[in-house]
Design a protein around this motif. Sequence first.
Motif, PDB file in Angstrom:
ATOM      1  N   ASN A 185       8.665  -2.133 -16.822  1.00 32.22           N
ATOM      2  CA  ASN A 185       8.668  -3.000 -16.076  1.00 32.22           C
ATOM      3  C   ASN A 185       8.457  -4.580 -15.684  1.00 32.22           C
ATOM      4  O   ASN A 185       8.669  -5.543 -15.719  1.00 32.22           O
ATOM      5  CB  ASN A 185       9.974  -2.471 -15.482  1.00 32.22           C
ATOM      6  N   GLY A 186       7.062  -3.939 -15.620  1.00 31.22           N
ATOM      7  CA  GLY A 186       6.002  -5.602 -15.358  1.00 31.22           C
ATOM      8  C   GLY A 186       5.121  -5.205 -14.057  1.00 31.22           C
ATOM      9  O   GLY A 186       4.813  -6.114 -13.529  1.00 31.22           O
ATOM     10  N   ALA A 187       5.733  -4.224 -13.651  1.00 27.14           N
ATOM     11  CA  ALA A 187       4.450  -4.711 -12.297  1.00 27.14           C
ATOM     12  C   ALA A 187       3.184  -4.041 -12.577  1.00 27.14           C
ATOM     13  O   ALA A 187       2.625  -3.906 -13.631  1.00 27.14           O
ATOM     14  CB  ALA A 187       4.945  -2.882 -11.419  1.00 27.14           C
ATOM     15  N   THR A 188       2.158  -4.207 -11.478  1.00 30.18           N
ATOM     16  CA  THR A 188       1.203  -4.516 -11.577  1.00 30.18           C
ATOM     17  C   THR A 188       0.718  -3.405 -10.188  1.00 30.18           C
ATOM     18  O   THR A 188       1.225  -3.967  -9.075  1.00 30.18           O
ATOM     19  CB  THR A 188      -0.093  -5.524 -11.411  1.00 30.18           C
ATOM     20  N   VAL A 189      -0.243  -2.512 -11.108  1.00 26.27           N
ATOM     21  CA  VAL A 189      -0.962  -1.990 -10.412  1.00 26.27           C
ATOM     22  C   VAL A 189      -1.856  -1.600 -10.269  1.00 26.27           C
ATOM     23  O   VAL A 189      -2.809  -1.445 -10.792  1.00 26.27           O
ATOM     24  CB  VAL A 189       0.139   0.006 -10.269  1.00 26.27           C
ATOM     25  N   VAL A 190      -2.656  -0.997  -8.587  1.00 25.16           N
ATOM     26  CA  VAL A 190      -4.030  -1.168  -8.301  1.00 25.16           C
ATOM     27  C   VAL A 190      -4.541   0.396  -7.961  1.00 25.16           C
ATOM     28  O   VAL A 190      -4.043   0.735  -6.928  1.00 25.16           O
ATOM     29  CB  VAL A 190      -4.602  -2.196  -7.499  1.00 25.16           C
ATOM     30  N   GLY A 191      -5.411   1.294  -8.706  1.00 22.36           N
ATOM     31  CA  GLY A 191      -5.285   2.163  -8.170  1.00 22.36           C
ATOM     32  C   GLY A 191      -6.092   3.296  -9.246  1.00 22.36           C
ATOM     33  O   GLY A 191      -5.895   3.186 -10.563  1.00 22.36           O
ATOM     34  N   LEU A 192      -7.043   4.777  -8.824  1.00 20.43           N
ATOM     35  CA  LEU A 192      -7.295   6.015  -9.506  1.00 20.43           C
ATOM     36  C   LEU A 192      -6.406   6.457  -9.372  1.00 20.43           C
ATOM     37  O   LEU A 192      -5.581   6.297  -9.166  1.00 20.43           O
ATOM     38  CB  LEU A 192      -8.147   5.930  -9.485  1.00 20.43           C
ATOM     39  N   PRO A 193      -6.356   7.655 -11.315  1.00 23.12           N
ATOM     40  CA  PRO A 193      -5.170   8.098 -11.212  1.00 23.12           C
ATOM     41  C   PRO A 193      -5.433  10.046 -10.218  1.00 23.12           C
ATOM     42  O   PRO A 193      -6.571   9.883  -9.849  1.00 23.12           O
ATOM     43  CB  PRO A 193      -5.426   8.612 -12.883  1.00 23.12           C
ATOM     44  N   TYR A 208       0.698  -1.191  -0.077  1.00 26.58           N
ATOM     45  CA  TYR A 208       0.176   0.581  -0.420  1.00 26.58           C
ATOM     46  C   TYR A 208       1.183   1.335   0.212  1.00 26.58           C
ATOM     47  O   TYR A 208       1.811   1.702   1.058  1.00 26.58           O
ATOM     48  CB  TYR A 208      -0.992  -0.123   1.156  1.00 26.58           C
ATOM     49  N   LEU A 209       0.768   2.159  -1.116  1.00 30.26           N
ATOM     50  CA  LEU A 209       1.217   3.400  -0.678  1.00 30.26           C
ATOM     51  C   LEU A 209       0.594   4.843  -0.180  1.00 30.26           C
ATOM     52  O   LEU A 209      -0.514   4.919  -0.274  1.00 30.26           O
ATOM     53  CB  LEU A 209       2.092   3.512  -2.658  1.00 30.26           C
ATOM     54  N   ALA A 210       1.236   5.083   0.892  1.00 28.32           N
ATOM     55  CA  ALA A 210       0.986   6.040   1.692  1.00 28.32           C
ATOM     56  C   ALA A 210       0.891   7.316   0.564  1.00 28.32           C
ATOM     57  O   ALA A 210       1.799   8.071  -0.131  1.00 28.32           O
ATOM     58  CB  ALA A 210       1.879   6.060   3.102  1.00 28.32           C
ATOM     59  N   PRO A 211       0.551   8.305   0.560  1.00 30.39           N
ATOM     60  CA  PRO A 211      -0.023   9.881  -0.351  1.00 30.39           C
ATOM     61  C   PRO A 211       1.499  10.424   0.244  1.00 30.39           C
ATOM     62  O   PRO A 211       1.947  10.598   1.649  1.00 30.39           O
ATOM     63  CB  PRO A 211      -1.293  10.590   0.197  1.00 30.39           C
ATOM     64  N   GLU A 212       1.160  11.268  -0.723  1.00 31.89           N
ATOM     65  CA  GLU A 212       2.212  12.671  -0.058  1.00 31.89           C
ATOM     66  C   GLU A 212       1.784  13.353   1.205  1.00 31.89           C
ATOM     67  O   GLU A 212       1.622  14.297   0.111  1.00 31.89           O
ATOM     68  CB  GLU A 212       2.966  12.604  -1.204  1.00 31.89           C
ATOM     69  N   THR A 213       1.719  13.667   2.072  1.00 28.92           N
ATOM     70  CA  THR A 213       1.458  14.827   3.127  1.00 28.92           C
ATOM     71  C   THR A 213       1.639  14.809   3.964  1.00 28.92           C
ATOM     72  O   THR A 213       2.075  13.489   4.033  1.00 28.92           O
ATOM     73  CB  THR A 213      -0.372  14.231   3.153  1.00 28.92           C
ATOM     74  N   ALA A 214       1.220  15.329   4.451  1.00 31.81           N
ATOM     75  CA  ALA A 214       2.520  15.656   6.472  1.00 31.81           C
ATOM     76  C   ALA A 214       1.853  16.120   6.782  1.00 31.81           C
ATOM     77  O   ALA A 214       0.953  17.260   6.738  1.00 31.81           O
ATOM     78  CB  ALA A 214       3.526  16.041   6.178  1.00 31.81           C
ATOM     79  N   THR A 218       9.668  -8.180  -1.181  1.00 34.05           N
ATOM     80  CA  THR A 218       8.874  -8.664  -2.296  1.00 34.05           C
ATOM     81  C   THR A 218       7.192  -8.430  -2.771  1.00 34.05           C
ATOM     82  O   THR A 218       7.126  -9.211  -1.680  1.00 34.05           O
ATOM     83  CB  THR A 218       9.673  -9.865  -3.461  1.00 34.05           C
ATOM     84  N   TYR A 219       7.045  -8.218  -3.331  1.00 37.33           N
ATOM     85  CA  TYR A 219       5.566  -7.593  -3.369  1.00 37.33           C
ATOM     86  C   TYR A 219       5.218  -7.920  -4.699  1.00 37.33           C
ATOM     87  O   TYR A 219       5.420  -7.491  -5.858  1.00 37.33           O
ATOM     88  CB  TYR A 219       4.974  -6.356  -3.365  1.00 37.33           C
ATOM     89  N   ARG A 220       3.672  -8.316  -4.891  1.00 38.62           N
ATOM     90  CA  ARG A 220       3.193  -8.743  -6.243  1.00 38.62           C
ATOM     91  C   ARG A 220       2.178  -7.378  -6.472  1.00 38.62           C
ATOM     92  O   ARG A 220       2.354  -7.148  -8.200  1.00 38.62           O
ATOM     93  CB  ARG A 220       1.689 -10.082  -5.798  1.00 38.62           C
ATOM     94  N   ILE A 221       1.596  -7.032  -6.230  1.00 40.32           N
ATOM     95  CA  ILE A 221       0.979  -5.543  -6.900  1.00 40.32           C
ATOM     96  C   ILE A 221       0.637  -4.642  -5.675  1.00 40.32           C
ATOM     97  O   ILE A 221       1.883  -4.653  -4.002  1.00 40.32           O
ATOM     98  CB  ILE A 221      -0.515  -6.025  -6.439  1.00 40.32           C
ATOM     99  N   LEU A 222       1.207  -3.327  -5.932  1.00 39.42           N
ATOM    100  CA  LEU A 222       1.087  -1.493  -5.688  1.00 39.42           C
ATOM    101  C   LEU A 222      -0.035  -1.532  -5.168  1.00 39.42           C
ATOM    102  O   LEU A 222      -1.253  -0.909  -6.499  1.00 39.42           O
ATOM    103  CB  LEU A 222       2.530  -0.762  -6.913  1.00 39.42           C
ATOM    104  N   VAL A 223      -0.486  -0.803  -4.360  1.00 40.75           N
ATOM    105  CA  VAL A 223      -2.239   0.056  -4.611  1.00 40.75           C
ATOM    106  C   VAL A 223      -1.999   0.998  -4.213  1.00 40.75           C
ATOM    107  O   VAL A 223      -1.462   1.949  -2.576  1.00 40.75           O
ATOM    108  CB  VAL A 223      -3.153  -1.045  -3.596  1.00 40.75           C
ATOM    109  N   LEU A 224      -2.675   2.172  -4.481  1.00 41.40           N
ATOM    110  CA  LEU A 224      -2.269   3.471  -4.731  1.00 41.40           C
ATOM    111  C   LEU A 224      -3.664   4.277  -3.890  1.00 41.40           C
ATOM    112  O   LEU A 224      -4.991   3.558  -3.577  1.00 41.40           O
ATOM    113  CB  LEU A 224      -2.162   4.146  -6.252  1.00 41.40           C
ATOM    114  N   PRO A 225      -3.193   5.011  -3.125  1.00 42.57           N
ATOM    115  CA  PRO A 225      -4.136   5.393  -2.220  1.00 42.57           C
ATOM    116  C   PRO A 225      -5.501   6.460  -2.976  1.00 42.57           C
ATOM    117  O   PRO A 225      -5.329   7.168  -4.031  1.00 42.57           O
ATOM    118  CB  PRO A 225      -3.500   6.469  -1.085  1.00 42.57           C
ATOM    119  N   PRO A 263       6.455   4.167   2.042  1.00 45.90           N
ATOM    120  CA  PRO A 263       6.255   5.533   2.181  1.00 45.90           C
ATOM    121  C   PRO A 263       7.022   5.985   1.140  1.00 45.90           C
ATOM    122  O   PRO A 263       7.473   5.616   0.134  1.00 45.90           O
ATOM    123  CB  PRO A 263       7.513   6.101   2.770  1.00 45.90           C
ATOM    124  N   PRO A 264       5.947   7.490   0.114  1.00 45.22           N
ATOM    125  CA  PRO A 264       6.428   6.971  -0.657  1.00 45.22           C
ATOM    126  C   PRO A 264       8.299   7.623  -1.089  1.00 45.22           C
ATOM    127  O   PRO A 264       8.462   7.485  -2.200  1.00 45.22           O
ATOM    128  CB  PRO A 264       5.624   8.717  -1.227  1.00 45.22           C
TER     129      PRO A 264
END
Length: 535
Positions: free
Chosen positions: A195-203, A112-118, A169-176, A148-149
């Motif tokens: 390069n081959g990664a799977t990303v789940v999320g909205l733009p 799970y990718l955290a957002p760029e905020t503090a 190692t991870y199979r998917i990256l999930v965007l916030p 963390p980003p």
Amino acid sequence: PGEGASVSHLLGQPVVPAESFTAAGDGWRQHPASMKNQGEWAYAAGINRFVYHTFQHQALPDSLRPGMTMGPYGVHWDRNQTWWSMSDAYHRYVARCQYMLQQGRTVADILYLAPETAPFAFRAPASAYAGNHPAMPDRKGYNFDGCPPSMLYKAEVKNNLIVFPGGATYRILVLPDFKTMTPGLLEKISGLVRNGATVVGLPPEKSPSLSGYPECDQTLQALVQELWGAGEAPETLATRDCGKGKIIWGQELRKEVDNLYPHYDITARILAGQIPEDFHAEGNVRYTHRTLNGADIYLVSNRSGKPVSEQCAFRITGKKPDLWHPVTGKMRALPEYAEKDGQTIIPLKFDVDEGYFIVFRNKAGKPESKINFPEKNLLLTLTAPWTVSFDPKWGGPESIVFEQLTDWSQNENPGIKYYSGTAFYRTHFDCPSNENTLYLDLGKVKNMARVKLNGTDLGVVWTAPWQVDITKAVKNGDNELEIEVVNLWANRLIGDEQLLDNEKRYTFTTAKHYSKKSPLLESGLLGPVTVRNVK
């Protein structure tokens, strides 16, 4: 522990310490058995080194016990605990667990990718957890970490997996579900996808920064169109190929947002199309999984508060399972298992709060039986009277006969009712000739016990199953049994509160934890004490 454990995994740091068992108003109520379930929850969450809260220095004479405190705080993890002389058995268990959980690396599928905020504290989707304890949620079958980003820039793609320099190692990256992202971070994500990664999320919609404004927003939108295309998000999940990887997106992700991320069931459904869950049971067992060269290590732990039997599925094939028990240190092969659909299915049994390691290797150890958990059949129940010796220094009688096993706190003798400390139970029993493995089962114990049979010290029993192997110490005919039992400080402290100010007290503390009306705690050997055999 989610954030700290995640960052340690991303860095490849093998040791993940944490302040542990932090307490207030505990009043010496905790002991190794009462802390075991919480400890194994922490292990499954990624912690592998306990820093106990608190270890109070005891500078006063031994006659002044329980002694110094940090006021009402801490579980009083120090030499003045009633049970401290038996704590080595618990500490060996902790050492075994922590050693095992510092080997190799943790297995997790979701990043799970955290957002760029503090300021920002990572919170995984609540739906990614199982269990009925809100303060101790356990991960479901697809494990995860938060990223963390700034750390994502270190990732690369190998064999369609997202890999960090430390080995995570991870199979998917999930965007916030977050409207902003810097062009630099999205460019990194774009490189991973191509390069081959799977990303789940909205733009994202715009940059959170004024750096390079307004060109930064234009750059971001150009990257968005490259990855997600120019159209609106589809209602249901859709897959868009980008280079060697893919983007999975759709309005469905936003409709079921859970702590900024898609509901776990959506993510699990995506992964299920590629690979089964890393671990599956019917809800009573927590887990964590570490992998290293030549072996896979699973900690499995009963969180139900009662004995359970489970068909447990592990995402391992082609290897043989052993059971390594951290309480006893014993290791044995599990002969009953089957492989199906990319998993190894093993029938397992757990006593209350019991946990152990399932270790998969190419070569297994030696099985003790043809089945994983042979029955321990009742051979005899000890019914003879017990001679019980308390310590008069702490107000107990030097010797008394118990015709049956009872709770000290219900005894009419105030020296027993309010007693805190160690008492020795002694009796004899006749054992019939038997060539099978024999166990002494203590039944119910409050709170720890050391067993000696015919002069042989068989060790400390501090958690379920409350049993010791007596096979090598037992004799045909008459046997001399001694069980050293220790309870907690509470009853003696409450007993002292019954006294007038000018009467001599047995205890001393630097902070008051009880009143004379406080309820007494169940104490002593309650049994029934039985001998059981395994054929």
